[in-house]
Design an enzyme around this catalytic site. Structure first.
Site, PDB file in Angstrom:
ATOM      1  CG  HIS A   1      -1.992  -1.164   1.022  1.00 15.32           C
ATOM      2  ND1 HIS A   1      -2.447  -1.913   2.066  1.00 15.32           N
ATOM      3  CD2 HIS A   1      -2.586  -1.680  -0.087  1.00 15.32           C
ATOM      4  CE1 HIS A   1      -3.284  -2.841   1.619  1.00 15.32           C
ATOM      5  NE2 HIS A   1      -3.375  -2.714   0.320  1.00 15.32           N
TER       6      HIS A   1
ATOM      7  CG  ASP B   1      -2.845  -7.852  -3.556  1.00 15.74           C
ATOM      8  OD1 ASP B   1      -1.934  -8.684  -3.348  1.00 15.74           O
ATOM      9  OD2 ASP B   1      -3.461  -7.273  -2.642  1.00 15.74           O
TER      10      ASP B   1
ATOM     11  CG  HIS C   1      -6.733 -10.514  -7.363  1.00 15.51           C
ATOM     12  ND1 HIS C   1      -6.173 -10.097  -8.535  1.00 15.51           N
ATOM     13  CD2 HIS C   1      -6.880 -11.861  -7.456  1.00 15.51           C
ATOM     14  CE1 HIS C   1      -5.995 -11.155  -9.325  1.00 15.51           C
ATOM     15  NE2 HIS C   1      -6.412 -12.240  -8.690  1.00 15.51           N
TER      16      HIS C   1
HETATM   17  N1  SAM Z   1      -5.908  -6.158  -2.872  1.00 17.39           N
HETATM   18  C1  SAM Z   1      -6.417  -6.333  -1.524  1.00 17.39           C
HETATM   19  C2  SAM Z   1      -5.778  -5.283  -0.632  1.00 17.39           C
HETATM   20  O1  SAM Z   1      -4.657  -4.838  -0.916  1.00 17.39           O
HETATM   21  O2  SAM Z   1      -6.402  -4.888   0.329  1.00 17.39           O
HETATM   22  C3  SAM Z   1      -6.163  -7.713  -0.976  1.00 17.39           C
HETATM   23  C4  SAM Z   1      -6.523  -8.807  -1.906  1.00 17.39           C
HETATM   24  S1  SAM Z   1      -6.283 -10.416  -1.294  1.00 17.39           S
HETATM   25  C5  SAM Z   1      -4.562 -10.621  -1.295  1.00 17.39           C
HETATM   26  C6  SAM Z   1      -6.767 -11.377  -2.679  1.00 17.39           C
HETATM   27  C7  SAM Z   1      -8.275 -11.330  -2.928  1.00 17.39           C
HETATM   28  O3  SAM Z   1      -8.521 -11.765  -4.265  1.00 17.39           O
HETATM   29  C8  SAM Z   1      -9.096 -12.250  -2.027  1.00 17.39           C
HETATM   30  O4  SAM Z   1     -10.122 -11.510  -1.440  1.00 17.39           O
HETATM   31  C9  SAM Z   1      -9.664 -13.305  -2.985  1.00 17.39           C
HETATM   32  O5  SAM Z   1     -10.971 -13.717  -2.629  1.00 17.39           O
HETATM   33  C10 SAM Z   1      -9.689 -12.551  -4.290  1.00 17.39           C
HETATM   34  N2  SAM Z   1      -9.597 -13.345  -5.533  1.00 17.39           N
HETATM   35  C11 SAM Z   1      -8.949 -14.513  -5.746  1.00 17.39           C
HETATM   36  N3  SAM Z   1      -8.962 -14.814  -7.066  1.00 17.39           N
HETATM   37  C12 SAM Z   1      -9.600 -13.787  -7.689  1.00 17.39           C
HETATM   38  C13 SAM Z   1      -9.885 -13.479  -9.056  1.00 17.39           C
HETATM   39  N4  SAM Z   1      -9.514 -14.311 -10.034  1.00 17.39           N
HETATM   40  N5  SAM Z   1     -10.537 -12.332  -9.335  1.00 17.39           N
HETATM   41  C14 SAM Z   1     -10.926 -11.489  -8.343  1.00 17.39           C
HETATM   42  N6  SAM Z   1     -10.676 -11.723  -7.037  1.00 17.39           N
HETATM   43  C15 SAM Z   1     -10.015 -12.847  -6.715  1.00 17.39           C
END
Ligand code: SAM
Length: 281
Positions: free
Chosen positions: A19, A166, A42
Site C-alpha cells: 500500500h 494482488d 483482486h
Molecule cells: N488487494 C487487496 C488489498 O490490498 O487490500 C487484498 C486482496 S487479497 C490478497 C486477494 C483477494 O482476491 C481475495 O479476497 C480473494 O478472494 C480474491 N480473488 C482470488 N482470485 C480472484 C480473481 N480471479 N478475481 C478477483 N478476485 C479474486
C-alpha cells in the site's frame, strides 16, 4: 478453491509494503490533470477492523502497520508522513488505529471527478463485505474474476490507466496466469502503470513469475522487495513481500527508498529492503 480471506493478514508487513508502493504511485499520477482509470483485479473487503476475530487470530498487523503507527511522532520521511496521515482518515478516531484499509480504499482516496475505480472480487462473501463499505461514488464493485476480465477492459476510455494485481497465490498456477495476463494486457495498453504483488516464500514460487516476465518482451519492470527476515528453507511462511511496477513513475524508487530506510528498523533487526530494475527500458 477460494479459501483465502485477507482479514487474517490485514495490516501485515506485506500490506504496508504494497500500500505504500501503491500510495506513492497514486501520488505521482495525481500530479498530472489527465484522468486515470483504476482497476483493482483482486480487491478484497476494502476495510478491515483490527478487532475482528479473523484479524485477531494471527495479529499479523503487530509486525506490520502497528510499529509504524506507534512510531508516528518520530517519523520524518515525507512519504511515510503522508501515508500515516491518510491512514488516520480511515479511523473513526483519527488518533487510534482500529481499522486497516485495503487497496480499494487507498485507491478511492485518489479518485478525482471523471475518474473511476473498478474493484473485482471473486469470493462472494468478500465481495459482499466490499459492497457494504462506504466508498466514493466513482468506485464500482464487481463480483467476478478480475484477472480473466482485465484484458477485456483494456484499453480504457481515459488517457491513463493504473492496475493493481494482488492475488493470494493459493494456486501455484496463479504465478503463470499473472504473467500470461500481463503479456496480453501490455499489448493492449502499452503505457499502463501496473503494480503486481507477490509473496516471498521459502519454496521460491515467485521466480516463475519473474522469469516469465523477463522473457515476455515487456520492458520497464521495476522490482521492490521488503524482507522481514532471511530466507530459510526450514521455516514456513512468508519471509518477504515483492512488488513489480511496470512503467513506474519517475522518482518512485527514490521516494520508496527513503520511506523504507525509516520503516525497516521498525520491523526488526533482520528486516531489509532492496529495489532494482528487473527489466530495464
Ligand atoms: N488487494 C487487496 C488489498 O490490498 O487490500 C487484498 C486482496 S487479497 C490478497 C486477494 C483477494 O482476491 C481475495 O479476497 C480473494 O478472494 C480474491 N480473488 C482470488 N482470485 C480472484 C480473481 N480471479 N478475481 C478477483 N478476485 C479474486
Amino acid at each position: 478453491m477460494l479459501s483465502y480471506q485477507h482479514a487474517y493478514h490485514a495490516g501485515n508487513f506485506a500490506d504496508v509494503h504494497k500500500h505504500l508502493t501503491l500510495f506513492a504511485t497514486l501520488d505521482y499520477l495525481l500530479r498530472k490533470p489527465s484522468p486515470v482509470t483504476y482497476i483493482d483485479t483482486h480487491a478484497g473487503r476494502g476495510l478491515y477492523p483490527l478487532s475482528s476475530d479473523e484479524t485477531q487470530r494471527l495479529q499479523e498487523y503487530r509486525d506490520g502497520v502497528w510499529p509504524l503507527w506507534q512510531a508516528s511522532a518520530s517519523i520524518s520521511d515525507p512519504l511515510l508522513c503522508d501515508w500515516l496521515a491518510t491512514l488516520s482518515r480511515a479511523q473513526r478516531d483519527p488518533a487510534e488505529l482500529t481499522h486497516y484499509p485495503g487497496s480499494p480504499w487507498w485507491i478511492s482516496q485518489a479518485l478525482r471527478a471523471k475518474e473511476r475505480l473498478y474493484g473485482f472480487e471473486l469470493h462472494p462473501g468478500e465481495h459482499q463485505h466490499l459492497d457494504d463499505q462506504l466508498l466514493p461514488a466513482g468506485v464500482e464493485r464487481v463480483h467476478g474474476d478480475g484477472l480473466a476480465v482485465l484484458c477485456q477492459r483494456l484499453p480504457v476510455p481515459t488517457p491513463r490507466v493504473c492496475v493493481l494485481i494482488d492475488p493470494s497465490y493459493e494456486r501455484k498456477d496463479e504465478y503463470w496466469e499473472v504473467a500470461a495476463t500481463l503479456s496480453l494486457a501490455m499489448a493492449k495498453a502499452r503505457h499502463a502503470v501496473i503494480l503486481i504483488w507477490y509473496p516471498l516464500l521459502p519454496a521460491g514460487h515467485h521466480q516463475a513469475l519473474l522469469d516469465a516476465l523477463a522473457s515476455s518482451g515487456i520492458r520497464k519492470i521495476w522490482r521492490s522487495e521488503l524482507h522481514l527476515r532471511a530466507a530459510d528453507a526450514h521455516e514456513r511462511g512468508m519471509y518477504g513481500s515483492g512488488m513489480l511496477v511496470i512503467n513506474p513513475p519517475w522518482g518512485l524508487d527514490e521516494r520508496l527508498a527513503g520511506a523504507m530506510a525509516q520503516l525497516t528498523p521498525l520491523l526488526g533487526a533482520q528486516s531489509h529492503y532492496h529495489a532494482d530494475w528487473w527489466v530495464p527500458e
